[in-house]
Write an enzyme that holds these catalytic residues in place. Structure first.
Site, mmCIF file in Angstrom:
data_model
loop_
_atom_site.group_PDB
_atom_site.id
_atom_site.type_symbol
_atom_site.label_atom_id
_atom_site.label_comp_id
_atom_site.label_asym_id
_atom_site.label_seq_id
_atom_site.Cartn_x
_atom_site.Cartn_y
_atom_site.Cartn_z
ATOM 1 N N ALA A 192 -11.493 -1.311 19.030
ATOM 2 C CA ALA A 192 -12.727 -1.227 18.182
ATOM 3 C C ALA A 192 -12.816 -2.413 17.450
ATOM 4 O O ALA A 192 -13.884 -2.936 17.140
ATOM 5 C CB ALA A 192 -12.521 -0.136 16.985
ATOM 6 N N LYS A 228 -8.966 1.236 -1.116
ATOM 7 C CA LYS A 228 -9.528 1.814 0.151
ATOM 8 C C LYS A 228 -8.658 2.884 0.518
ATOM 9 O O LYS A 228 -7.271 2.729 0.383
ATOM 10 C CB LYS A 228 -9.560 0.826 1.094
ATOM 11 N N GLU A 248 -3.239 5.721 4.067
ATOM 12 C CA GLU A 248 -2.682 4.765 3.152
ATOM 13 C C GLU A 248 -3.731 4.681 2.174
ATOM 14 O O GLU A 248 -5.084 4.746 2.308
ATOM 15 C CB GLU A 248 -2.425 3.350 3.744
ATOM 16 N N ASP A 258 -6.656 -6.135 28.049
ATOM 17 C CA ASP A 258 -6.231 -4.712 27.545
ATOM 18 C C ASP A 258 -5.533 -3.818 28.649
ATOM 19 O O ASP A 258 -6.165 -4.142 29.814
ATOM 20 C CB ASP A 258 -7.596 -3.950 26.959
ATOM 21 N N ARG A 275 -14.050 -7.191 7.813
ATOM 22 C CA ARG A 275 -13.170 -7.760 6.829
ATOM 23 C C ARG A 275 -11.908 -8.248 7.634
ATOM 24 O O ARG A 275 -11.233 -9.322 7.243
ATOM 25 C CB ARG A 275 -12.920 -7.271 5.640
ATOM 26 N N GLY A 323 0.241 -5.044 14.722
ATOM 27 C CA GLY A 323 1.404 -4.660 14.024
ATOM 28 C C GLY A 323 1.442 -4.541 12.623
ATOM 29 O O GLY A 323 1.512 -5.334 12.001
ATOM 30 N N ASP A 324 1.270 -3.336 12.380
ATOM 31 C CA ASP A 324 0.818 -3.082 10.869
ATOM 32 C C ASP A 324 1.405 -1.994 10.063
ATOM 33 O O ASP A 324 0.898 -1.286 9.205
ATOM 34 C CB ASP A 324 -0.846 -3.212 10.504
ATOM 35 N N VAL A 358 -1.260 -7.878 8.243
ATOM 36 C CA VAL A 358 -1.373 -6.286 8.112
ATOM 37 C C VAL A 358 -2.459 -5.773 7.533
ATOM 38 O O VAL A 358 -2.702 -4.475 7.722
ATOM 39 C CB VAL A 358 -0.036 -5.832 7.511
ATOM 40 N N LYS A 410 6.024 -0.398 14.206
ATOM 41 C CA LYS A 410 4.744 -0.908 15.162
ATOM 42 C C LYS A 410 4.389 -2.304 15.149
ATOM 43 O O LYS A 410 4.036 -2.822 14.152
ATOM 44 C CB LYS A 410 3.627 0.101 14.487
ATOM 45 N N ARG A 453 0.923 -1.169 -0.083
ATOM 46 C CA ARG A 453 0.043 0.237 0.025
ATOM 47 C C ARG A 453 0.812 1.315 -0.131
ATOM 48 O O ARG A 453 2.152 0.986 0.326
ATOM 49 C CB ARG A 453 -0.856 -0.020 1.063
HETATM 50 P P1 NAD Z 1 -8.309 0.781 19.241
HETATM 51 O O1 NAD Z 1 -7.601 2.236 19.424
HETATM 52 O O2 NAD Z 1 -9.683 1.046 19.192
HETATM 53 O O3 NAD Z 1 -7.931 -0.305 20.294
HETATM 54 C C1 NAD Z 1 -6.607 -0.599 20.541
HETATM 55 C C2 NAD Z 1 -6.737 -1.031 22.011
HETATM 56 O O4 NAD Z 1 -5.021 -1.523 22.490
HETATM 57 C C3 NAD Z 1 -7.021 0.053 23.095
HETATM 58 O O5 NAD Z 1 -7.994 -0.530 23.860
HETATM 59 C C4 NAD Z 1 -5.595 0.233 23.936
HETATM 60 O O6 NAD Z 1 -5.945 0.203 25.151
HETATM 61 C C5 NAD Z 1 -5.090 -1.371 23.630
HETATM 62 N N1 NAD Z 1 -3.564 -1.285 23.883
HETATM 63 C C6 NAD Z 1 -2.588 -0.552 23.629
HETATM 64 N N2 NAD Z 1 -1.405 -0.928 24.184
HETATM 65 C C7 NAD Z 1 -1.611 -1.932 24.702
HETATM 66 C C8 NAD Z 1 -0.750 -2.945 25.440
HETATM 67 N N3 NAD Z 1 0.447 -2.547 25.538
HETATM 68 N N4 NAD Z 1 -1.440 -4.002 26.011
HETATM 69 C C9 NAD Z 1 -2.549 -4.226 26.010
HETATM 70 N N5 NAD Z 1 -3.363 -3.409 25.112
HETATM 71 C C10 NAD Z 1 -2.875 -2.405 24.578
HETATM 72 O O7 NAD Z 1 -7.617 0.235 17.978
HETATM 73 P P2 NAD Z 1 -8.557 -0.716 16.949
HETATM 74 O O8 NAD Z 1 -9.144 -0.129 15.924
HETATM 75 O O9 NAD Z 1 -8.987 -1.775 17.761
HETATM 76 O O10 NAD Z 1 -6.962 -1.308 16.197
HETATM 77 C C11 NAD Z 1 -6.218 -2.139 16.962
HETATM 78 C C12 NAD Z 1 -4.967 -2.387 15.996
HETATM 79 O O11 NAD Z 1 -5.343 -3.228 14.987
HETATM 80 C C13 NAD Z 1 -4.354 -1.233 15.564
HETATM 81 O O12 NAD Z 1 -3.134 -1.194 15.870
HETATM 82 C C14 NAD Z 1 -4.698 -0.871 14.047
HETATM 83 O O13 NAD Z 1 -3.708 -0.325 13.115
HETATM 84 C C15 NAD Z 1 -4.838 -2.513 13.707
HETATM 85 N N6 NAD Z 1 -5.754 -2.822 12.580
HETATM 86 C C16 NAD Z 1 -5.084 -3.909 11.848
HETATM 87 C C17 NAD Z 1 -5.734 -4.376 10.686
HETATM 88 C C18 NAD Z 1 -5.276 -5.214 9.802
HETATM 89 O O14 NAD Z 1 -5.792 -5.948 8.784
HETATM 90 N N7 NAD Z 1 -4.033 -6.101 10.286
HETATM 91 C C19 NAD Z 1 -6.923 -3.839 10.644
HETATM 92 C C20 NAD Z 1 -7.348 -2.742 11.491
HETATM 93 C C21 NAD Z 1 -6.864 -2.564 12.418
#
Ligand code: NAD
Length: 349
Positions: A145, A75, A62, A167, A118, A232-233, A299, A237, A51
């Site tokens: 989320a 997207k 992105e 969490d 997805r 981790g994406d 990712v 990170k 991306r």
């Molecule tokens: P979010 O911010 O709603 O939730 C993340 C949660 O992680 C928070 O509740 C936070 O308190 C918790 N957190 C942070 N550090 C922590 C730690 N050291 N130990 C335990 N919990 C911890 O984010 P989200 O929308 O749920 O997304 C989560 C992750 O997934 C993000 O990094 C996002 O970029 C990634 N993501 C990846 C994909 C994919 O396709 N791989 C898709 C969507 C999101």
């Protein structure tokens, strides 16, 4: 859907929520997983590129394009871990599907919800093919989320029956547990990540922190575990300690993108990884044995969004949960774009 090429169906957040609730949340994710499986099986024919990322100190924006030669999709998505503390989403997205034949857009949609659906569907596909048979207990680290979607997709598609939540912020775990009440899952709130992993067959890490974090350390991961590393994406990170990677069989979506963004950015550039789509086509084996640690270093790849948009377009065949957007300037005489403007001026008086 209507055949008027000038009007582009648009799925707003409200319509997406209603459509998904009409269909059923778990059924929707199961449907999307089916489209992802179909597209993974025809992986070689897709246009693929890592991306296009625009990084800043606080996050990333992105673009994720792909095409199967018939449809084209992209997207727009952001990732801003600091947003949550300001009352904003970490991840928001929208996307578009277009006809390769005409280049005209055929669908525009919100994709914040669709991304959560997805992403969970993709984790479920990976888990279905890589986890030990009979896996029933999921540890979910990061209860933001994405978390409920992850739990429910693995329940529906992989027969997970219990979920152990952790969490860093207890309020997130409470929220997740509350939202999963009545889902049919046994939910256990845990005080430490170690406790969450007790008895787990599968762990999904979906935390958000813009750093090399260690959500899973080596001593927490026993033989036979399947890991979906989702959070981790991005460059810089990651969530999983390097030593775990060294003892895992690692499966990825698109290696050129995952080498930049995934857990494997911590490894040598030639460290062997397997491509998940090849497990689905049977070209390579999935889990080698009951003792193996399997890691899906997810990712998020453009083809999964394309699959989700295809699912959505087909779902709209039998639903009116969309609006029509006047998005294409298309004069009767294709060369008379300027004349169209003049005629509008005349109409405006
Ligand atoms: P979010 O911010 O709603 O939730 C993340 C949660 O992680 C928070 O509740 C936070 O308190 C918790 N957190 C942070 N550090 C922590 C730690 N050291 N130990 C335990 N919990 C911890 O984010 P989200 O929308 O749920 O997304 C989560 C992750 O997934 C993000 O990094 C996002 O970029 C990634 N993501 C990846 C994909 C994919 O396709 N791989 C898709 C969507 C999101």
């Amino acid at each position: 859907m209507k055949d008027n090429l000038n009007m582009v169906p648009f799925v707003s957040v409200e319509n997406m929520m209603r459509l998904v609730l009409d269909i059923g949340i778990e059924t929707a994710m199961e449907g999307i997983a089916g489209y992802i499986e179909d597209d993974f099986r025809r992986w070689p024919l897709f246009d693929k590129t890592p991306r296009v990322a625009s990084h800043s100190q606080d996050g990333v924006i992105e673009l994720m394009p792909t095409s199967d030669g018939i449809d084209y999709g992209f997207k727009y998505v952001n990732g801003h871990p600091k947003n949550m503390k300001e009352g904003l989403q970490t991840v928001t997205a929208f996307g578009l599907l277009a006809s390769v034949e005409t280049g005209y857009p055929v669908l525009l949609s919100e994709m914040t919800l669709l991304t959560a659906l997805r992403t969970a569907a993709t984790s479920a596909v990976a888990t279905k093919y890589l986890a030990r048979k009979g896996s029933s207990c999921l540890a979910l680290i990061g209860n933001g989320a994405q978390s409920e979607f992850q739990a429910l997709a693995l329940k529906r598609i992989c027969a997970i029956t219990s979920v152990r939540l952790y969490d860093a912020d207890r309020a997130a775990t409470r929220k997740c547990a509350r939202n999963l009440e009545g889902s049919g899952l046994e939910v256990v709130e845990c005080a430490t990540p170690q406790q969450a992993l007790e008895g787990a067959d599968v762990v999904t890490t979906c935390t958000a922190d813009k750093q090399y974090a260690t959500i899973l350390s080596d001593n927490m991961v026993g033989a036979g575990l399947h890991i979906n590393g989702i959070g981790g994406d991005c460059p810089g990170k990651t969530e999983i300690h390097r030593d775990i990677l060294l003892r895992s069989d690692i499966y990825v979506e698109y290696p050129p993108q995952t080498r930049i963004e995934g857990e494997i950015q911590q490894l040598e550039a030639d460290h062997p990884v397997k491509e998940l789509w090849q497990v689905l086509t049977g070209e390579i084996e999935g889990r080698a044995n009951e003792q193996a640690i399997t890691l899906f270093d997810g990712v998020g790849f453009a083809i999964e969004d394309f699959s989700a948009l295809r699912w959505l377009r087909d779902a709209l065949e039998t639903s009116d949960r969309y609006d029509e957007l006047d998005m294409i300037a298309d004069p009767d005489d294709p060369r008379d774009l300027y004349g169209m403007l003049l005629r509008e001026r005349a109409r405006m008086g």
